[in-house]
Write a protein that holds these residues in place. Structure first.
Motif, PDB file in Angstrom:
ATOM      1  N   PRO A   1       0.808  -1.224   0.000  1.00 63.28           N
ATOM      2  CA  PRO A   1       0.000   0.000   0.000  1.00 63.28           C
ATOM      3  C   PRO A   1       0.841   1.275   0.000  1.00 63.28           C
ATOM      4  N   ALA A   2       1.934   1.288   0.752  1.00 64.63           N
ATOM      5  CA  ALA A   2       2.759   2.500   0.833  1.00 64.63           C
ATOM      6  C   ALA A   2       3.347   2.848  -0.528  1.00 64.63           C
ATOM      7  N   ALA A   3       3.923   1.849  -1.208  1.00 61.02           N
ATOM      8  CA  ALA A   3       4.502   2.090  -2.535  1.00 61.02           C
ATOM      9  C   ALA A   3       3.422   2.469  -3.540  1.00 61.02           C
ATOM     10  N   SER A   4       2.255   1.855  -3.404  1.00 59.12           N
ATOM     11  CA  SER A   4       1.159   2.139  -4.331  1.00 59.12           C
ATOM     12  C   SER A   4       0.675   3.572  -4.178  1.00 59.12           C
ATOM     13  N   TYR A   5       0.470   4.006  -2.934  1.00 58.31           N
ATOM     14  CA  TYR A   5      -0.013   5.362  -2.714  1.00 58.31           C
ATOM     15  C   TYR A   5       1.053   6.400  -3.057  1.00 58.31           C
ATOM     16  N   ARG A   6       2.307   6.050  -2.843  1.00 55.64           N
ATOM     17  CA  ARG A   6       3.381   6.979  -3.218  1.00 55.64           C
ATOM     18  C   ARG A   6       3.358   7.220  -4.723  1.00 55.64           C
TER      19      ARG A   6
ATOM     20  N   THR B   1       3.634  11.019  -7.677  1.00 54.56           N
ATOM     21  CA  THR B   1       4.196  11.088  -9.022  1.00 54.56           C
ATOM     22  C   THR B   1       3.491  12.116  -9.908  1.00 54.56           C
ATOM     23  N   PRO B   2       2.132  12.167  -9.926  1.00 52.26           N
ATOM     24  CA  PRO B   2       1.485  13.161 -10.792  1.00 52.26           C
ATOM     25  C   PRO B   2       1.787  14.605 -10.406  1.00 52.26           C
ATOM     26  N   LEU B   3       2.233  14.847  -9.178  1.00 51.80           N
ATOM     27  CA  LEU B   3       2.478  16.218  -8.728  1.00 51.80           C
ATOM     28  C   LEU B   3       3.937  16.635  -8.838  1.00 51.80           C
ATOM     29  N   MET B   4       4.816  15.698  -9.199  1.00 54.67           N
ATOM     30  CA  MET B   4       6.251  15.979  -9.207  1.00 54.67           C
ATOM     31  C   MET B   4       6.784  16.361 -10.586  1.00 54.67           C
ATOM     32  N   ASP B   5       5.950  16.244 -11.606  1.00 51.39           N
ATOM     33  CA  ASP B   5       6.395  16.566 -12.958  1.00 51.39           C
ATOM     34  C   ASP B   5       5.238  17.248 -13.686  1.00 51.39           C
TER      35      ASP B   5
END
Length: 330
Positions: free
Chosen positions: A29-34, A39-43
């Motif tokens: 869950p942690a990797a999935s939510y990360r 990801t959509p907000l970092m680029d």
């Protein structure tokens, strides 16, 4: 659940349920939510893609929100999106060059509004529940669109999609290399216009009064049957616009998929957006952006964490469930 906390608590509970479902299925869950949320907000490319996902959700959310204001549980946006997209394909089939764009808007919105006339008539004249009638119309629109794209409007060079919108009629990306087109500001501008219509126009006032108390509306000379038609028409127009934009303003295909993959489910996503936004047009915009981030993030979740896209649907479903429970309790 306090009124001011119901939405944050519903969203938090949905993510907890989603995490438990991922863990029980063997995913992290942690990797999935990360991957989903960061990801959509970092680029900017990913962020613009999330905004592109949000545009049709905002429009279909407005359909449901206007229905709520009129006292309707209108879930017909799904079928009206199909008809809007079909109108855009019809325009691409009949006209080449820049004229295909205005024809697509006219045909798509007109078909969507015409599709809403049936449940509007059934509701206003016979008292037929709009949930039943709009579900019926959704399925008719689905199979009609499938048949049309598979036969008359099929692309002979690419059988998996319809004929393409002419290059001159396409809304191309505002930022090269991204999915951000004029569809995004158009959707947000339409939300602002719907807000002004509902809050400041005579017919917006009549829709609100009739939705809150039809008997009181009658005593003031307001026809509940007529307001039902206006609510259905406004909602269908914006849903039809969503379908048109998915064909003329969504790179790279600029067409309607044979299985309707680029329009399927948008009407139901709009219900989530409307409930998260409390039926307020501007709240629908914020909720649509949130859902757009989830949609874009789901792609990265599949690639980076190997977690199936369907878990995002679980999260959305739980959000609706918790909010619906609160509505039934009030």
């Amino acid at each position: 659940m306090r009124a001011g906390l119901d939405i944050p608590l519903a969203v938090a509970a949905a993510f907890v349920v989603g995490a438990l479902a991922m863990w029980a299925s063997g995913y992290d869950p942690a990797a999935s939510y990360r991957s989903m949320l960061l990801t959509p907000l970092m680029d900017h490319v990913y962020l613009f893609s999330a905004l592109a996902f949000s545009a049709p959700i905002v429009l279909t959310g407005l359909t449901f929100a206007v229905g709520l204001r009129a006292g309707l549980f209108n879930i017909g946006a799904e079928g009206q999106v199909y008809m809007g997209a079909l109108g855009a394909v019809l325009a691409a089939y009949l006209v080449k060059g820049w004229a295909a764009l205005p024809l697509a808007l006219l045909a798509g919105i007109s078909l969507a509004v015409a599709w809403a006339v049936v449940p509007a008539l059934l509701k206003s004249l016979r008292g037929v529940n709009e949930v039943v009638s709009t579900i019926m119309m959704n399925w008719i629109a689905y199979w009609l669109s499938i048949m049309a794209v598979s036969t008359v409007f099929a692309n002979p060079l690419q059988p998996e999609e319809s004929v393409k919108t002419p290059p001159e009629a396409r809304l191309t990306p505002l930022v090269p290399g991204t999915d951000l087109t004029l569809a995004v500001p158009i959707a947000y501008a339409v939300a602002a216009l719907v807000y002004v219509f509902l809050k400041y126009s005579v017919w917006g006032f009549r829709i609100s009064v009739s939705g809150q108390n039809p008997l009181a509306a009658k005593s003031y000379g307001i026809s509940p049957g007529r307001t039902i038609f206006y609510a259905f028409a406004v909602g269908a127009a914006v849903a039809g616009l969503a379908g048109v934009l998915q064909v003329v303003a969504r790179p790279p295909s600029y067409s309607l998929a044979r299985n309707l993959a680029n329009v399927y489910g948008l009407g139901f996503d709009g219900i989530t957006a409307a409930m998260l936004g409390r039926g307020h047009p501007l709240g629908v915009v914020l909720a649509g952006i949130f859902l757009g981030v989830l949609q874009e993030g789901a792609r990265h979740m599949q690639i980076e964490a190997g977690t199936p896209f369907e878990f995002v649907r679980i999260i959305q479903g739980v959000i609706i469930l918790f909010l619906a429970v609160r509505i039934l309790r009030t």
